[in-house]
Design an enzyme around this catalytic site. Structure first.
Site, PDB file in Angstrom:
ATOM      1  CG  ASP A   1      -2.209  -0.684   0.950  1.00 26.35           C
ATOM      2  OD1 ASP A   1      -2.548  -1.154  -0.266  1.00 26.35           O
ATOM      3  OD2 ASP A   1      -2.975  -1.188   2.822  1.00 26.35           O
TER       4      ASP A   1
ATOM      5  CE  LYS B   1      -6.372   6.581  -0.550  1.00 28.56           C
ATOM      6  NZ  LYS B   1      -6.103   7.242   0.693  1.00 28.56           N
TER       7      LYS B   1
ATOM      8  CG  MET C   1      -9.660   7.387   6.852  1.00 24.14           C
ATOM      9  SD  MET C   1     -10.526   5.470   5.879  1.00 24.14           S
ATOM     10  CE  MET C   1     -10.528   4.665   7.754  1.00 24.14           C
TER      11      MET C   1
HETATM   12  N1  SAH Z   1      -3.939   0.216   8.153  1.00 23.74           N
HETATM   13  C1  SAH Z   1      -3.768   1.536   8.625  1.00 23.74           C
HETATM   14  C2  SAH Z   1      -5.213   2.357   8.663  1.00 23.74           C
HETATM   15  C3  SAH Z   1      -5.613   2.104   7.419  1.00 23.74           C
HETATM   16  S1  SAH Z   1      -6.617   3.950   6.695  1.00 23.74           S
HETATM   17  C4  SAH Z   1      -3.451   1.322  10.749  1.00 23.74           C
HETATM   18  O1  SAH Z   1      -3.449   0.274  11.278  1.00 23.74           O
HETATM   19  O2  SAH Z   1      -2.880   2.472  11.083  1.00 23.74           O
HETATM   20  C5  SAH Z   1      -5.578   5.065   5.989  1.00 23.74           C
HETATM   21  C6  SAH Z   1      -6.118   6.153   7.525  1.00 23.74           C
HETATM   22  O3  SAH Z   1      -5.413   5.645   8.715  1.00 23.74           O
HETATM   23  C7  SAH Z   1      -5.777   7.514   7.079  1.00 23.74           C
HETATM   24  O4  SAH Z   1      -6.345   7.969   6.294  1.00 23.74           O
HETATM   25  C8  SAH Z   1      -4.929   8.600   8.881  1.00 23.74           C
HETATM   26  O5  SAH Z   1      -5.948   8.765   9.250  1.00 23.74           O
HETATM   27  C9  SAH Z   1      -4.103   7.275   9.665  1.00 23.74           C
HETATM   28  N2  SAH Z   1      -2.789   6.849   9.777  1.00 23.74           N
HETATM   29  C10 SAH Z   1      -2.016   5.443   8.606  1.00 23.74           C
HETATM   30  N3  SAH Z   1      -0.879   5.871   9.049  1.00 23.74           N
HETATM   31  C11 SAH Z   1      -1.182   6.900   9.381  1.00 23.74           C
HETATM   32  C12 SAH Z   1       0.007   7.823  10.178  1.00 23.74           C
HETATM   33  N4  SAH Z   1       1.616   7.499  10.396  1.00 23.74           N
HETATM   34  N5  SAH Z   1      -0.153   9.095  11.697  1.00 23.74           N
HETATM   35  C13 SAH Z   1      -1.660   9.348  11.059  1.00 23.74           C
HETATM   36  N6  SAH Z   1      -2.267   9.113  10.800  1.00 23.74           N
HETATM   37  C14 SAH Z   1      -2.440   7.821  10.071  1.00 23.74           C
END
Ligand code: SAH
Length: 240
Positions: A34, A55, A164
Site C-alpha cells: 500500500d 491509491k 481518515m
Molecule cells: N491500517 C491502518 C489504517 C489505514 S486507513 C492502521 O492500522 O493504521 C488510513 C488512515 O489511517 C489515514 O487516513 C489516517 O487516518 C490513518 N493513518 C495511517 N497511517 C498514519 C500515520 N502514520 N499517522 C497518522 N495517521 C495515519
C-alpha cells in the site's frame, strides 16, 4: 500450496514492523504493498516482485478493491509466497475482510501478522496514553468518513480516535460538538505518525479547525477525550 501472509507494516518508520512480520517479508517472492508503507522495507526482500496497489493505480472505491482482490488471488495461484503489506495493522480500516474473503473463495490459505496501528503509534509518540486510570476506561477507533464519503463523529468511549479525519477537521469539530463533546475537550491531531516529518497539534474540540492548514492532505488521526490530555495536566483530572 500457496499461502498469502498479510503483514502490518506499522505506521511509518520501517523498524516499527514486528519481528515476525519482517521474517515473513524476507521470505516473500511477491509483495503487494500500500501507499502508506515505508519504501525502506524493500531492503528486506530485494529480489521479490513489489507491486504497488496503493491509491495511484487502484482507486479506493469498490472497483479498485475488486481489482486488488483479483490480483491477490491471481498471484497466489502462480506464486508460493505472497505477502500483502499494509500500513499500520491489517485489521484496522485495512479492507482485510474483503481480501480474506476473496482468498477463501479461491481456496487459498492466509495468515495475518499484526502491526502497530496509527492510533497506538500516535499515543506512544506524543506520550499520551489512550487509557487513563479512573477517567479513560474505554477507547474507540472510528472512521471519520463513512463508506459513502460522509463525515461522522461519535462519542462512544472515554477516548475516541478518528481515522481518515485529515481533510475536514473544521467540519469534524462541528460534528463533535453536535454529538455532545464539550468545546473544551482536549483534542490531539497527529499526521504521518512515525515518519520523520510527523506533525502534531494539541488543541481542543472547539479549536480543532486551527489545525486544518498544518495537516491537509496527510494521513491524520484525531484523538479526542481522555487520551488526548497531556500527562502533566492529567494528574489534576484524576478523581482519586
Ligand atoms: N491500517 C491502518 C489504517 C489505514 S486507513 C492502521 O492500522 O493504521 C488510513 C488512515 O489511517 C489515514 O487516513 C489516517 O487516518 C490513518 N493513518 C495511517 N497511517 C498514519 C500515520 N502514520 N499517522 C497518522 N495517521 C495515519
Amino acid at each position: 500450496m500457496a499461502r498469502v501472509v498479510f503483514i502490518g507494516a506499522g505506521p511509518g518508520a520501517a523498524d516499527l514492523i514486528t519481528v515476525r512480520g519482517l521474517a515473513r517479508l524476507r521470505e516473500a517472492q511477491v509483495v503487494l504493498f500500500d501507499a502508506l508503507t515505508d519504501p525502506a522495507l524493500r531492503d528486506a526482500a530485494p529480489d521479490a516482485r513489489w507491486i504497488d496497489v496503493g491509491k495511484r493505480g487502484f482507486s479506493a472505491d469498490s472497483t479498485g478493491q475488486q481489482r486488488i482482490n483479483e490480483l491477490l488471488v491471481a498471484e497466489a495461484q502462480s506464486t508460493e509466497r505472497v505477502v500483502r503489506l499494509k500500513g499500520g495493522d491489517p485489521s484496522v480500516f485495512g479492507r482485510l475482510e474483503e481480501e480474506l474473503q476473496a482468498l477463501a473463495a479461491a481456496g487459498i490459505e492466509a495468515e495475518v501478522v499484526p502491526g502497530i496501528t496509527a492510533a497506538v503509534a500516535a499515543a506512544a509518540l506524543t506520550q499520551r496514553p489512550l487509557t487513563r486510570r479512573g477517567v479513560g476506561r474505554s477507547v474507540a477507533f472510528s472512521t471519520a468518513m463513512t463508506q459513502h464519503g460522509e463525515l461522522e463523529a461519535r462519542r462512544s468511549a472515554d477516548t475516541e480516535v478518528f481515522y481518515m479525519a485529515g481533510r475536514q477537521l473544521d467540519s469534524l469539530a462541528h460534528k463533535l460538538l453536535e454529538v455532545g463533546w464539550a468545546a473544551s475537550t482536549p483534542a490531539l491531531v497527529v499526521s504521518r505518525a512515525g515518519w520523520p516529518d510527523q506533525r502534531i497539534s494539541t488543541l481542543t474540540v472547539g479549536s480543532l479547525g486551527q489545525a486544518v492548514a498544518d495537516h491537509a492532505g496527510l494521513p491524520t488521526i484525531v484523538t479526542v477525550g481522555a487520551g488526548a490530555v497531556a500527562i502533566t495536566d492529567a494528574a489534576a483530572q484524576r478523581p482519586d
